[in-house]
Write a protein that holds these residues in place. Structure first.
Motif, short mmCIF file in Angstrom:
data_model
loop_
_atom_site.label_atom_id
_atom_site.label_comp_id
_atom_site.label_asym_id
_atom_site.label_seq_id
_atom_site.Cartn_x
_atom_site.Cartn_y
_atom_site.Cartn_z
N ALA A 1 0.83 -1.20 0.00
CA ALA A 1 0.00 0.00 0.00
C ALA A 1 0.87 1.26 0.00
CB ALA A 1 -0.90 0.00 1.23
N PRO A 2 0.42 2.36 -0.60
CA PRO A 2 1.14 3.63 -0.52
C PRO A 2 1.25 4.08 0.93
CG PRO A 2 -0.58 3.69 -2.21
CD PRO A 2 -0.78 2.43 -1.43
N ALA A 3 2.19 4.97 1.17
CA ALA A 3 2.45 5.40 2.54
C ALA A 3 1.55 6.54 2.98
CB ALA A 3 3.92 5.82 2.68
N GLN A 4 0.60 6.99 2.14
CA GLN A 4 -0.26 8.09 2.53
C GLN A 4 -1.65 7.88 1.94
OE1 GLN A 4 1.56 11.56 0.92
NE2 GLN A 4 1.50 10.85 -1.19
N GLY A 5 -2.57 8.82 2.26
CA GLY A 5 -3.92 8.69 1.75
C GLY A 5 -4.72 7.64 2.50
N PHE A 6 -5.86 7.30 1.91
CA PHE A 6 -6.76 6.33 2.54
C PHE A 6 -6.07 5.01 2.81
CE2 PHE A 6 -9.68 2.80 2.43
CZ PHE A 6 -10.73 3.22 3.23
N ALA A 7 -5.32 4.50 1.79
CA ALA A 7 -4.67 3.20 1.95
C ALA A 7 -3.64 3.24 3.07
CB ALA A 7 -4.04 2.77 0.63
N GLY A 8 -2.89 4.33 3.16
CA GLY A 8 -1.89 4.45 4.21
C GLY A 8 -2.52 4.46 5.59
N GLN A 9 -3.63 5.21 5.73
CA GLN A 9 -4.34 5.23 7.01
C GLN A 9 -4.88 3.84 7.36
OE1 GLN A 9 -7.16 8.52 7.67
NE2 GLN A 9 -6.40 9.39 5.75
N SER A 10 -5.45 3.20 6.35
CA SER A 10 -6.03 1.88 6.59
C SER A 10 -4.98 0.90 7.08
CB SER A 10 -6.69 1.37 5.30
OG SER A 10 -7.20 0.08 5.49
N ILE B 1 -25.29 -13.22 5.41
CA ILE B 1 -25.36 -11.79 5.72
C ILE B 1 -24.01 -11.20 5.37
CG2 ILE B 1 -25.61 -10.05 7.52
CD1 ILE B 1 -27.13 -13.44 8.04
N SER B 2 -24.02 -10.15 4.58
CA SER B 2 -22.80 -9.46 4.20
C SER B 2 -22.97 -7.97 4.45
CB SER B 2 -22.45 -9.72 2.74
OG SER B 2 -23.45 -9.16 1.89
N ALA B 3 -21.90 -7.22 4.33
CA ALA B 3 -21.95 -5.76 4.45
C ALA B 3 -21.23 -5.16 3.26
CB ALA B 3 -21.30 -5.31 5.76
N ASP B 4 -21.90 -4.21 2.63
CA ASP B 4 -21.38 -3.59 1.43
C ASP B 4 -20.41 -2.47 1.81
OD1 ASP B 4 -20.91 -2.39 -1.00
OD2 ASP B 4 -23.00 -2.45 -1.65
N LEU B 5 -19.14 -2.63 1.44
CA LEU B 5 -18.13 -1.64 1.80
C LEU B 5 -18.39 -0.29 1.15
CD1 LEU B 5 -14.86 -3.78 1.64
CD2 LEU B 5 -16.15 -3.09 3.65
N ASP B 6 -19.15 -0.28 0.11
CA ASP B 6 -19.46 1.00 -0.54
C ASP B 6 -20.25 1.93 0.38
OD1 ASP B 6 -18.18 0.10 -2.75
OD2 ASP B 6 -19.96 -0.21 -3.98
N ALA B 7 -20.89 1.39 1.39
CA ALA B 7 -21.66 2.19 2.32
C ALA B 7 -20.79 2.86 3.38
CB ALA B 7 -22.72 1.34 3.01
N PHE B 8 -19.49 2.59 3.40
CA PHE B 8 -18.60 3.09 4.45
C PHE B 8 -17.48 3.90 3.78
CE2 PHE B 8 -20.61 -0.87 5.57
CZ PHE B 8 -21.31 -0.49 6.71
N LEU B 9 -17.33 5.16 4.24
CA LEU B 9 -16.59 6.13 3.44
C LEU B 9 -15.21 6.47 3.97
CD1 LEU B 9 -19.56 8.60 2.77
CD2 LEU B 9 -18.86 6.60 1.44
N PHE B 10 -14.98 6.32 5.26
CA PHE B 10 -13.77 6.85 5.86
C PHE B 10 -12.92 5.75 6.49
CE2 PHE B 10 -17.25 9.95 6.29
CZ PHE B 10 -16.81 10.90 5.38
N ALA B 11 -11.60 5.98 6.50
CA ALA B 11 -10.70 4.96 7.04
C ALA B 11 -11.00 4.57 8.48
CB ALA B 11 -9.25 5.44 6.92
N PRO B 12 -11.37 5.52 9.38
CA PRO B 12 -11.67 5.11 10.75
C PRO B 12 -12.89 4.20 10.88
CG PRO B 12 -11.13 7.45 10.69
CD PRO B 12 -11.28 7.00 9.26
N GLU B 13 -13.67 4.06 9.79
CA GLU B 13 -14.83 3.17 9.83
C GLU B 13 -14.45 1.72 9.51
OE1 GLU B 13 -18.40 6.26 8.51
OE2 GLU B 13 -17.53 4.91 7.05
N ARG B 14 -13.18 1.37 9.69
CA ARG B 14 -12.70 0.06 9.27
C ARG B 14 -13.46 -1.10 9.90
NH1 ARG B 14 -10.18 2.37 13.21
NH2 ARG B 14 -9.23 1.21 14.94
N ASN B 15 -13.99 -0.88 11.12
CA ASN B 15 -14.72 -1.95 11.80
C ASN B 15 -16.23 -1.83 11.65
OD1 ASN B 15 -12.35 -3.11 12.85
ND2 ASN B 15 -12.35 -1.70 14.58
N GLN B 16 -16.70 -0.72 11.10
CA GLN B 16 -18.13 -0.47 11.09
C GLN B 16 -18.93 -1.48 10.26
OE1 GLN B 16 -18.94 2.10 13.18
NE2 GLN B 16 -20.98 1.16 13.10
#
Length: 867
Positions: A542-551, A769-784
């Protein structure tokens, strides 16, 4: 059946009791070959007690009825602890063919490595398999457990050439390649067995034998029949649940007749009397060669295409007898190898030589005077392992396509890959097998000699894992505009993960008129450590910055927290960890106690695990009044009482508990452990419960695993889902999804991989039962997704209870390999994460269910007071 006083020269272990013709006739061939050498034989039935993959086999299935007709002497199924007694019954133990040493198969256990055989007896393996090529699947614990056993074998033979290297380099054992056991018997022998069939096919016909039937394979078969002028087609169902599928598939074909009765003799009769065969079965292809029938073979990628390639190459046919399920009627009509004219001279010679050499090997291996050993000298083991440096060269590589988006044409000067019209989209993939998996973390020089044809300026190169379907970009090639000339491209790569054993191209990178590539060769050369160019990193990071870096940073933090919790839970002062481990093992025992088809002696893992935790708790001086300790004691009291009532001796398990633990179990009066009828309340509510009140639903919910045959109405499922939709979600984004399945084959395929429903009949309905990741927008929502999905799942379970349906949640705590296999079967998008499966159906309210003790409220509710 066996005479308890009789002794035998040879005992055979393996999957001879399977419900498919390949397994049945494989072991028939081995049995009769050994019999022809003058030895008496005992067939050993599958031992129980190892894990959920080992089940009690019915006595009225195809294989057992065949065993009785043939006159096998065999053991009954017994607990694995009784296997050592066979040392007094047989002199030599032979583990047979099939993938008996593949660690990825749940039924593979210690008995198949002959761990119970005494030093005074001989151990022999005939044509045994480690599974597909590649060694990444052999984890250190598996090798540590089984290398020593294999080195105790007197003689080992394998059925794949690469398995000779696996035995030597991984397990330190010598192995010889032999022919498949079905080839140990001549055509005349099988012809005589076919004469005992209950069917008498009339007239000229083409035989069709598909293990995994599909509309595409049917179309290919009909195209072959059309070209060769067959007016009658005899369809042989796969006896392992395939009759319904082929009957429905060929229902509209007037030429097709379905074999009326499943039996190995009938299978052989249809083959013997046919004029042509088309099959997707390895052993189906083998018997076409044995009976010398003109045939077409569809390589079955689900069951290992390598086997087909090796077999047909050895028989001298190469690719000439292959057809693809993606071939059009026109392609089959123009294929000169789809013909009744076939020369079996080379195949006949191979079979005669192979049979003679393999029988000679088998005779020597079984000779009691032969004192040979399969163990390698330790110095040779280390030298062999050190010498393995990968250097692969594939000339005219053979590609396999995932979809019809590719057209593949093998040729003497390379393989032509053509992208079909509209096929340049994501997901249209084509790959070729490497001789083995490349090494994780190693660097390679990848050289491809080819002629790419594309309007796309850059083509990505991939490596793929055939077991999981996962692929990684490992390099890219810049293509000059309008270039269609031959070229050689060289890329230095570093392998990012284990299990990558295929080179892959994606159709998305090939656009324009005539898009595709002619691939002449692919070479991979492992580079010595330190010789890769500076700065080369493992691809896919993953890149060292941006959404992927935070994740990535958040995931590492989660990992740190998880590991800290794991370590803390195993310290003496961490009572919650000890309770969790006790209830983990106790609940496993409760599930075993609840089964209608009760298996005496179960609990190989759970009982010792619970004994260890209870002994440690008492030795540490913790409270004997603790409810989880008392519940665990109640579970074991139920366990021992149940076995006493059946007069089944489980005293070795009892001795695992310390005297203090035994006393606690014997004197236990605690009621919340064990099993109870499904219509009884697990715990008494303190409230008055009105009919279907909230408390009635909540306290009445059960994890039911055995269902009636009453059909489940779609509207009841929909009502339950409507109830679940009232669950809260982050910012009301409602990312939960429910996938519903009712096809029995799909449900079985999924749950066989999931692994939590072994030993039970399949449920009428299965939900995911699944959860659609498209419904979750921000890196801190990783567990939501899992929070929202869990809230929804619990609401759905209560909704199912409200509408009168039984249910059982089945976890999706699995690795990427299992998940990828399941996604392939049920086509779940990658942007949906799995929350849980739920088995659903009607149930008898007297069926037993685990009591499933709940802890006390003050263990859950922690009051933080003022001050």
């Amino acid at each position: 059946m066996t005479d308890p006083k009789k002794t035998y020269d040879v005992a055979i272990l393996g999957w001879w009791y399977g419900k498919n013709y390949g397994s049945i006739l494989t072991y028939y061939g081995l049995n009769r070959a050994i019999d022809s050498l003058g030895y008496s034989i005992l067939m050993v039935h599958e031992p129980l007690g190892y894990n959920g993959y080992r089940v009690s086999w019915p006595d009225d299935i195809l294989s057992m009825e065949f065993a009785r007709r043939i006159g096998y002497e065999h053991t009954e199924q017994q607990h694995y602890s009784e296997l050592p007694a066979l040392n007094e019954v047989a002199r030599t133990f032979v583990v047979g063919s099939d993938q008996l040493w593949n660690p990825l198969i749940g039924r593979v256990n210690d008995d198949l490595f002959l761990d119970f055989v005494g030093e005074q007896n001989d151990r022999v393996a005939y044509a045994t398999s480690f599974g597909n090529r590649g060694t990444e699947k052999f984890k250190p614990a598996f090798v540590a457990d089984h290398a020593a056993n294999l080195q105790k074998f007197k003689a080992i033979s394998v059925r794949e050439r690469y398995a000779v290297d696996t035995a030597r380099d991984v397990f330190g054992a010598k192995a010889t390649m032999v022919v498949d056991p079905v080839f140990l018997l001549p055509k005349e022998h099988y012809g005589k067995l076919a004469s005992a069939s209950t069917v008498s096919p009339q007239g000229e016909y083409m035989a069709v034998f598909f293990l995994d039937p599909s509309p595409e394979k049917k179309a290919a078969a009909l195209a072959v029949a059309d070209k060769l002028g067959f007016k009658k087609i005899m369809v042989i169902p796969n006896p392992d649940g395939g009759r319904e599928s082929v009957t429905a598939l060929f229902a509209d074909e007037p030429r097709a007749e379905i074999l009326a009765e499943d039996a190995p003799e009938n299978f052989l009769r249809i083959y013997r009397d046919s004029s042509y065969v088309i099959t997707d079965s390895f052993h189906g292809s083998a018997f076409a060669a044995i009976f010398e029938k003109p045939f077409s073979s569809i390589y079955n990628a689900k069951r290992g295409a390598d086997r087909f390639k090796d077999l047909l190459t050895a028989l001298g046919f190469g690719e000439s007898r292959r057809v693809r399920e993606t071939d059009t009627a026109a392609e089959i009509a123009s294929n000169p190898n789809v013909t009744r004219e076939i020369d079996f001279t080379d195949a006949r010679a191979y079979l005669e030589r192979g049979r003679a050499a393999s029988m000679e090997w088998l005779q020597a291996a079984l000779d009691p005077e032969n004192k040979d050993s399969a163990a390698l000298d330790p110095s040779k083991i280390s030298a062999a392992a050190a010498a393995v440096v990968q250097n692969f060269s594939l000339k005219n590589p053979e590609f396999t396509a995932m979809t019809s988006g590719w057209r593949i044409s093998p040729g003497a000067r390379g393989t032509r890959l053509r992208v079909a019209r509209g096929g340049a989209v994501l997901g249209n993939l084509a790959w070729t097998d490497l001789p083995a998996a490349v090494k994780k973390g190693a660097s390679y020089l990848l050289r491809i000699d080819w002629t790419p044809r594309t309007a796309t300026p850059t083509v990505n190169l991939h490596l793929r894992n055939p077991d999981t379907g996962r692929f990684r970009v490992v390099g890219k090639v810049d293509i000059p505009a309008k270039s269609r000339s031959a070229r050689t491209d060289t890329v230095i790569i570093r392998v990012p993960e284990s299990g990558l054993s295929q080179f892959m191209l994606g159709a998305i990178h090939f656009t324009g008129l005539g898009a595709g590539a002619d691939v002449r060769s692919i070479e991979l050369t492992e580079l010595a450590a330190g010789t890769a160019p500076a700065g080369l990193s493992s691809l896919g990071g993953a890149p060292a910055q941006g959404f992927a870096g935070q994740s990535k940073a958040l995931a590492l933090k989660d990992h740190e927290r998880q590991m800290h919790s794991y370590n803390h839970s195993r310290t003496p002062q961490a009572l919650s960890g000890a309770r969790a481990r006790m209830i983990f093992h106790a609940h496993a025992i409760e599930k075993g106690l609840s089964r209608s088809n009760f298996r005496a002696g179960f609990g190989k893992v759970a009982v010792p695990g619970l004994a260890k935790e209870m002994n440690a708790w008492l030795a540490a001086g913790h409270s004997v009044d603790d409810s989880f300790l008392q519940s665990s004691a109640a579970v074991m009291k139920s366990y021992f009482q149940r076995h006493d009532s059946l007069k089944s001796d489980v005293s070795p398990y009892r001795q695992l508990f310390s005297p203090a633990a035994q006393e606690l179990i014997d004197n236990c009066t605690h009621q919340e452990g064990g099993v109870l009828p499904a219509d009884q309340l697990r715990e008494i509510s303190r409230e008055d419960v009105d009919e279907r009140s909230f408390l009635n639903v909540m306290y009445g919910r059960r994890s039911v695993r055995e269902f009636t045959r009453q059909p489940v109405a779609d509207e009841d499922i929909a009502r339950a889902v409507q109830i679940a939709m009232q669950a809260p979600s982050v910012c009301n984004r409602q990312g939960a999804r429910v996938h519903q399945f009712e096809d029995p084959r799909t449900i079985k395929s999924v749950l066989d991989i999931q692994g939590g429903f072994a030993g039970y009949e399949m449920p009428p309905r299965l939900l995911l039962i699944s959860a659609d990741l498209d419904a979750f927008l921000f890196a801190p929502e990783r567990n939501q997704p899992f929070v929202d999905g869990g809230l929804f799942m619990m609401s759905l379970l209560l909704g199912l209870t409200q509408v009168g349906l039984g249910s059982c949640s089945l976890n999706t705590a699995m690795g990427t390999e299992k998940e990828s296999k399941i996604r392939k079967i049920i086509d779940i998008p990658e942007h949906e994460v799995f929350i849980s499966f739920v088995a659903v159906g009607h149930y008898d309210d007297q069926v037993l269910v685990p009591r499933s003790k709940r802890t006390e409220i003050d263990e859950i509710l922690i009051a933080h007071r003022k001050g």
